[in-house]
Design an enzyme around this catalytic site. Sequence first.
Site, mmCIF file in Angstrom:
data_model
loop_
_atom_site.group_PDB
_atom_site.id
_atom_site.type_symbol
_atom_site.label_atom_id
_atom_site.label_comp_id
_atom_site.label_asym_id
_atom_site.label_seq_id
_atom_site.Cartn_x
_atom_site.Cartn_y
_atom_site.Cartn_z
ATOM 1 N N GLU A 46 2.880 -5.143 12.232
ATOM 2 C CA GLU A 46 1.947 -3.954 11.882
ATOM 3 C C GLU A 46 0.774 -4.587 11.153
ATOM 4 O O GLU A 46 1.246 -4.745 9.939
ATOM 5 C CB GLU A 46 2.612 -2.778 11.692
ATOM 6 C CG GLU A 46 2.166 -1.728 12.185
ATOM 7 C CD GLU A 46 0.838 -1.234 10.603
ATOM 8 O OE1 GLU A 46 -0.048 -1.252 10.645
ATOM 9 O OE2 GLU A 46 1.711 -0.308 9.981
ATOM 10 N N GLU B 32 6.669 1.222 15.125
ATOM 11 C CA GLU B 32 7.445 1.480 14.779
ATOM 12 C C GLU B 32 7.420 3.674 14.569
ATOM 13 O O GLU B 32 6.456 3.617 15.487
ATOM 14 C CB GLU B 32 6.973 1.322 13.071
ATOM 15 C CG GLU B 32 6.898 0.208 12.795
ATOM 16 C CD GLU B 32 6.763 -0.547 12.163
ATOM 17 O OE1 GLU B 32 6.091 -0.644 10.867
ATOM 18 O OE2 GLU B 32 8.351 -0.784 11.004
ATOM 19 N N ASN C 237 1.354 -1.564 0.393
ATOM 20 C CA ASN C 237 0.515 -0.083 0.383
ATOM 21 C C ASN C 237 0.623 1.403 -0.170
ATOM 22 O O ASN C 237 0.768 2.060 -0.847
ATOM 23 C CB ASN C 237 -1.037 -0.093 0.904
ATOM 24 C CG ASN C 237 -0.206 -0.142 2.606
ATOM 25 O OD1 ASN C 237 0.553 -1.372 2.550
ATOM 26 N ND2 ASN C 237 -0.990 0.147 3.565
ATOM 27 N N GLU D 99 -3.529 -12.340 8.182
ATOM 28 C CA GLU D 99 -3.809 -13.283 8.433
ATOM 29 C C GLU D 99 -2.258 -13.655 8.607
ATOM 30 O O GLU D 99 -2.297 -14.825 8.905
ATOM 31 C CB GLU D 99 -4.795 -14.360 8.396
ATOM 32 C CG GLU D 99 -6.122 -14.627 8.673
ATOM 33 C CD GLU D 99 -7.295 -13.050 9.257
ATOM 34 O OE1 GLU D 99 -6.805 -12.062 8.481
ATOM 35 O OE2 GLU D 99 -6.863 -13.425 9.986
ATOM 36 N N THR D 100 -2.006 -12.921 7.241
ATOM 37 C CA THR D 100 -0.728 -13.379 7.133
ATOM 38 C C THR D 100 0.268 -12.927 8.107
ATOM 39 O O THR D 100 1.323 -14.223 8.434
ATOM 40 C CB THR D 100 0.179 -12.865 5.801
ATOM 41 O OG1 THR D 100 -0.865 -12.866 4.981
ATOM 42 C CG2 THR D 100 1.572 -13.178 5.424
ATOM 43 N N GLU E 124 -11.808 -6.036 7.375
ATOM 44 C CA GLU E 124 -10.860 -4.819 7.119
ATOM 45 C C GLU E 124 -10.960 -5.216 5.157
ATOM 46 O O GLU E 124 -10.998 -6.596 5.115
ATOM 47 C CB GLU E 124 -9.740 -5.265 7.502
ATOM 48 C CG GLU E 124 -8.729 -4.348 6.479
ATOM 49 C CD GLU E 124 -6.762 -4.238 6.826
ATOM 50 O OE1 GLU E 124 -6.506 -5.091 6.658
ATOM 51 O OE2 GLU E 124 -6.752 -2.743 6.874
ATOM 52 N N CYS F 193 -3.547 1.008 6.564
ATOM 53 C CA CYS F 193 -3.957 0.270 7.746
ATOM 54 C C CYS F 193 -4.630 0.931 8.773
ATOM 55 O O CYS F 193 -5.544 0.621 9.188
ATOM 56 C CB CYS F 193 -2.600 -0.297 8.566
ATOM 57 S SG CYS F 193 -1.235 0.728 8.838
ATOM 58 N N GLY G 191 1.295 -6.148 7.261
ATOM 59 C CA GLY G 191 0.478 -6.171 6.409
ATOM 60 C C GLY G 191 -0.736 -7.220 6.561
ATOM 61 O O GLY G 191 -0.630 -6.861 7.314
HETATM 62 O O1 TXE Z 1 -0.571 -8.408 2.036
HETATM 63 P P1 TXE Z 1 -0.158 -9.675 2.898
HETATM 64 P P2 TXE Z 1 -2.040 -8.927 0.425
HETATM 65 C C1 TXE Z 1 -4.893 -6.616 3.834
HETATM 66 C C2 TXE Z 1 -5.839 -6.002 3.303
HETATM 67 C C3 TXE Z 1 -5.716 -7.048 2.301
HETATM 68 C C4 TXE Z 1 -5.145 -8.469 2.675
HETATM 69 C C5 TXE Z 1 -4.128 -9.222 1.451
HETATM 70 O O2 TXE Z 1 -6.995 -6.568 4.259
HETATM 71 O O3 TXE Z 1 -6.610 -7.305 1.534
HETATM 72 O O4 TXE Z 1 -4.612 -7.545 3.792
HETATM 73 O O5 TXE Z 1 -2.913 -8.334 0.991
HETATM 74 C C6 TXE Z 1 4.133 -10.942 2.440
HETATM 75 N N1 TXE Z 1 5.216 -14.942 4.519
HETATM 76 N N2 TXE Z 1 -2.917 -5.988 4.104
HETATM 77 O O6 TXE Z 1 -1.815 -10.712 0.558
HETATM 78 O O7 TXE Z 1 0.267 -11.092 2.364
HETATM 79 C C7 TXE Z 1 3.946 -10.490 1.544
HETATM 80 O O8 TXE Z 1 4.204 -10.766 0.043
HETATM 81 C C8 TXE Z 1 5.570 -13.833 5.007
HETATM 82 C C9 TXE Z 1 -3.413 -4.534 5.079
HETATM 83 O O9 TXE Z 1 -0.996 -7.954 -0.126
HETATM 84 O O10 TXE Z 1 0.235 -9.590 4.345
HETATM 85 C C10 TXE Z 1 3.897 -8.844 1.349
HETATM 86 O O11 TXE Z 1 5.614 -8.449 1.013
HETATM 87 N N3 TXE Z 1 6.120 -12.942 4.439
HETATM 88 C C11 TXE Z 1 -1.860 -4.426 5.309
HETATM 89 C C12 TXE Z 1 3.824 -8.425 2.528
HETATM 90 O O12 TXE Z 1 3.427 -10.445 3.288
HETATM 91 C C13 TXE Z 1 4.025 -12.700 3.413
HETATM 92 C C14 TXE Z 1 -1.318 -4.259 4.184
HETATM 93 C C15 TXE Z 1 1.922 -8.374 2.493
HETATM 94 O O13 TXE Z 1 1.261 -9.331 2.321
HETATM 95 C C16 TXE Z 1 3.837 -14.833 3.118
HETATM 96 C C17 TXE Z 1 -1.060 -4.548 3.152
HETATM 97 C C18 TXE Z 1 4.202 -15.014 4.025
HETATM 98 N N4 TXE Z 1 4.019 -16.744 4.279
HETATM 99 C C19 TXE Z 1 -3.049 -6.172 3.155
HETATM 100 N N5 TXE Z 1 2.317 -14.309 2.649
HETATM 101 C C20 TXE Z 1 -2.211 -3.744 6.344
HETATM 102 N N6 TXE Z 1 -2.730 -2.796 7.464
HETATM 103 O O14 TXE Z 1 -1.117 -2.215 6.353
HETATM 104 C C21 TXE Z 1 2.698 -12.728 2.040
HETATM 105 N N7 TXE Z 1 4.327 -11.876 2.374
#
Ligand code: TXE
Length: 496
Positions: A256, A468, A158, A237-238, A391, A290, A234
């Site tokens: 975060e 942060e 983002n 769940e991730t 979200e 976020c 991110g």
């Molecule tokens: O985020 P991910 P995604 C939320 C938002 C969005 C949803 C999915 O709701 O629709 O998350 O977005 C890396 N181990 N936010 O799939 O997966 C990935 O490559 C380690 C909110 O894009 O959370 C990226 O570099 N890393 C949020 C980073 O993690 C992993 C901002 C974030 O990706 C991984 C973004 C794994 N198993 C999405 N899988 C906020 N609130 O700031 C993925 N990644």
Amino acid sequence: MVSIERFLGEPGHIIDGVRVAASDGGTLPVEDPATGEVFASIAAGTPADVDRAVASARAAFRDGRWSRLPGIERGRILTRLAALIRDHAEELAELETRDTGHPIGDARFDVADTAHHFEYYAGLAGKSVGQAHQLANGQLLNVVHVPAGVVGAINPWNFPIAGAGLKGGPILASGNSMVMKPSNLTSLSTLAVAELAIEAGLPPGVFNVVTGSGSVVGGAIARHPDVDIVSFTGGTETGMQVMRDRADVGRRVQLELGGKSPTIVFEDADLDEAVPAAAFGIFMNQGQNCSAGSRILVQASIHDRFVEALTARAAAIRVLPPFDPRAQQGALISGEHLAKVDGWVQRAVADGARVTTGGRRLTDAPFAGGHFYPPTVLADVTPDAAVFQEEVFGPVVVVVPFTDEAEAIALANATRYGLAASVWSADIRRAMRVGAAIDTGFLWINTINSHPIEAPFGGVKDSGFGREEGLAAIENYMVQRSIIVGGDRFVDPYAD
Ligand code: TXE
């Protein structure tokens, strides 16, 4: 337009100060979210690439080429990096807009913000002061702050370039080496910043970047026992998966994560101020933020008037192709993400919500091929609806009435998240009383979306932990070491 060619280059990571292809030569396409056109490619990293980057970071950390430089010298190099970012501001902004779909004006702001982070943290390099205690028996205890070692920095899509500064500034200023993984959707500006860092004089191996898929590259970083700290931003769940991976190797993590932040508007608030603020709170960055104020809680006595004014404000936001200088809202990051956002809206409607503006993707010229979704306001949403709880991460806001302070607080706290909150009232005592009762890491009173660099940022509940920004970020990336210097002569404990 300036040329962004310089920053496209051959697809590759930055490891040990040079661009290298993935170990198996794999690449991933990079799409322009505003047109759907593939305009570049990045290296598809492998676990072997992560091993190589971590080894490079570790070697750099051990030999002290950065970790043992005087803080003032580290600061000088980071200041030079900030200056190079400013010198290349227009190219970086255009690269960022191409890669993310952000309006060019927003991208310019983010580039300046990135430079600002390196400048701020340059000034803090080497200034983390410990303590000294005179103990019994003449012993002297010194508590010093030392860099943690190798930091894995995993960033979302983002705010990609800003994320490189937000994490990179304090990680590097503290003397660590790092392996940064930008999102596979938005890696170009992070690679560019790492290249400028080398030009600024950062020694090789200190700022490595490995690009590629989240589960492969991010997973390998999270599970790496030689990565001392993972700093992750991110989705929730991730983030929880990253924490499980960290638990397997017993190493630190800072998270975060997502949010569902409330904007609470009391009947005595100045609506000429509160309505545009609430709109900016959610629609900034296409709602992909976020700390977006994605739930607006409004006192029932002004609810209808507020919804009407917010609807008008939202409908007037200029959604345009992001290179149009008049654009206030650009494209969402991907077709897949747009489908998710639209899915939330359609489900909300099925659950009884009323769309007062927006609610359908934009497909006609000039939006054909791109991922454009208009500002969307949903009224008549109940707190148990999924769209109130989860979200959406897009330009979608729900408006829900409350009757009194107690109900406002209960609604504000009725989700699993706790990242940010904004309270609007002419009665400052009420605003502070209500604010104090909200589960949140960040609280705005009669303002919104203000993120001064001095303010530690992070959440509670499912929004993560750790902070942060500000001085807190330096603490994040250092460890305390106790050094005890003997005083009186050591007495042989076995003598007898
Ligand atoms: O985020 P991910 P995604 C939320 C938002 C969005 C949803 C999915 O709701 O629709 O998350 O977005 C890396 N181990 N936010 O799939 O997966 C990935 O490559 C380690 C909110 O894009 O959370 C990226 O570099 N890393 C949020 C980073 O993690 C992993 C901002 C974030 O990706 C991984 C973004 C794994 N198993 C999405 N899988 C906020 N609130 O700031 C993925 N990644």
